[in-house]
Scaffold this active site. Structure first.
Site, PDB file in Angstrom:
ATOM      1  N   LYS A  55      15.682  45.856   0.058  1.00  0.00           N
ATOM      2  CA  LYS A  55      14.841  44.581   0.512  1.00  0.00           C
ATOM      3  C   LYS A  55      13.824  45.202   1.958  1.00  0.00           C
ATOM      4  O   LYS A  55      12.870  45.602   1.655  1.00  0.00           O
ATOM      5  CB  LYS A  55      15.613  43.851   1.828  1.00  0.00           C
ATOM      6  CG  LYS A  55      16.357  42.923   0.726  1.00  0.00           C
ATOM      7  CD  LYS A  55      16.850  41.587   1.514  1.00  0.00           C
ATOM      8  CE  LYS A  55      17.487  40.538   0.493  1.00  0.00           C
ATOM      9  NZ  LYS A  55      18.709  39.695   1.275  1.00  0.00           N
ATOM     10  N   GLN A  99      22.823  38.731   6.091  1.00  0.00           N
ATOM     11  CA  GLN A  99      22.676  38.865   4.151  1.00  0.00           C
ATOM     12  C   GLN A  99      24.976  38.782   4.659  1.00  0.00           C
ATOM     13  O   GLN A  99      25.471  38.577   5.679  1.00  0.00           O
ATOM     14  CB  GLN A  99      23.078  40.225   4.068  1.00  0.00           C
ATOM     15  CG  GLN A  99      23.874  40.224   2.781  1.00  0.00           C
ATOM     16  CD  GLN A  99      22.692  40.372   1.684  1.00  0.00           C
ATOM     17  OE1 GLN A  99      21.473  41.232   1.591  1.00  0.00           O
ATOM     18  NE2 GLN A  99      22.629  39.725   0.784  1.00  0.00           N
ATOM     19  N   ASP A 122      15.076  32.861   5.059  1.00  0.00           N
ATOM     20  CA  ASP A 122      16.194  32.636   3.877  1.00  0.00           C
ATOM     21  C   ASP A 122      16.615  31.607   3.775  1.00  0.00           C
ATOM     22  O   ASP A 122      16.434  30.136   2.587  1.00  0.00           O
ATOM     23  CB  ASP A 122      17.569  32.618   4.036  1.00  0.00           C
ATOM     24  CG  ASP A 122      18.304  34.171   3.402  1.00  0.00           C
ATOM     25  OD1 ASP A 122      17.086  34.544   2.519  1.00  0.00           O
ATOM     26  OD2 ASP A 122      19.131  34.672   3.863  1.00  0.00           O
TER      27      ASP A 122
END
Ligand code: NDP
Length: 303
Positions: A55, A99, A122
């Site tokens: 990422k 995460q 997200d």
């Protein structure tokens, strides 16, 4: 077997990252704005660490700032919440991603709810879920958004198509169904209690598999010419590849669809690996760019 019907997610994702990078460069030139993505990793799960590193690299390649926060596995929940609160108020950070999974001492839902919804790249915050289902300006979960982009690229207008989503999780199945509905598909959401699943799939123009069961969806579940998007990522033994040093069989990744069977009948199909997977980070970059624009009163690019 012809490969014309195989959707190359790797190439498609590279194209999307390039478009995001070029839009980010234009926005920087016009407005002096550099989108920033903060990723929080708690613990040392090797798969998560690789994912976070990818990422970071892809964020920088797209001309955006990447902020990585690595915390020890035993970090108390209060410290994670304090970091999220700090990132919420940091003007250089436009997107925040924590995460998952988080270690047991930390309440995942509490942490996700603490993220400013406008920075929730997200798309898991309940505010974004509500915006998605009510047609508002949501930040949409990356994996389902990637699926929609691939479907529209392949099929054009999705309106009126019969779509089945196998799986009803909050991160894939439900947002996927909302996005297909927003494209005016007629949507069936299937799950472990669904009866006659094979027949329900056979009746569909679009099959989305998000189950987490290796090769569950067989070729004769797919109607000739249907489009199959396989979200599943399952690691299985692959004795044909030989043995590891410890004597156990080597492994490989497979999807939720029996690819070799389904590819014989599908009009288009995503492979695993190399289908949906690469789209997820590309869509995360797209969401970060969109979030940065919205936070600064700039019309986001239509990508
Ligand atoms: P979850 O385990 O949260 O959800 C699985 C869903 O599948 C549930 O709704 C479950 O139904 C349903 N299901 C399980 N067994 C059956 C069955 N026999 N028949 C029909 N439905 C069934 O998984 P996720 O949504 O998080 O992930 C799904 C897959 O996608 C996984 O393989 C995951 O690794 C992959 N994934 C891939 C990503 C990517 O980047 N490509 C990102 C995220 C996930 P019920 O609700 O009734 O239990």
């Amino acid at each position: 077997m012809s490969t014309d019907n195989i959707i190359d997610g790797k190439a498609f994702a590279a194209g999307l990252r390039e478009r995001v990078g070029s839009e980010a460069a234009q926005i920087k030139q016009a407005h002096g704005l550099v989108p920033g993505l903060a990723v929080v990793l708690v613990g040392d799960d090797p798969a998560s660490a690789v994912y976070v590193r990818n990422k970071g690299e892809q964020t920088r390649e797209a001309g955006m700032q990447s902020f990585e926060h690595r915390l020890a596995a035993d970090t108390p929940e209060a410290n994670v919440l304090a970091l999220v609160a700090q990132l919420n108020t940091d003007d250089a950070v436009h997107g925040i991603l924590v995460q998952l999974p988080l270690p047991d001492q930390i309440d995942e839902q509490k942490v996700l709810s603490a993220i400013n919804p406008d920075k929730d790249v997200d798309g898991f915050h309940v505010t974004n879920v509500g915006r998605l289902w009510t047609g508002g300006d949501a930040l949409v979960p990356c994996t389902p958004y990637g699926c929609i982009l691939m479907l529209k690229d392949r099929l054009g207008d999705l309106s009126g198509k019969r779509a089945i989503v196998v799986g009803r999780s909050n991160i894939v199945g439900k947002p996927m169904a909302a996005l297909l509905l927003a494209e005016s598909c007629t949507v069936t959401i299937a799950h472990s209690r669904t009866k006659d699943l094979a027949q329900r799939c056979r009746e569909s123009d679009i099959v989305i598999a998000a189950v987490g069961r290796p090769e569950m969806i067989k070729g004769d579940w797919v109607s000739p010419g249907a489009t199959v998007i396989d979200v599943g990522i399952n690691r299985v033994d692959a004795p044909e590849k030989g043995l590891k040093e410890d004597g156990s069989p080597k492994t490989k990744l497979v999807g939720d669809v029996d690819f070799s069977e389904a590819a014989e009948v599908a009009g288009a199909i995503t492979p695993v690996p190399g289908g949906v997977g690469p789209m997820t980070i590309a869509c995360l970059l797209r969401n970060t760019l969109v979030a940065a624009c919205r936070q600064n009163g700039i019309e986001p690019p239509a990508i």
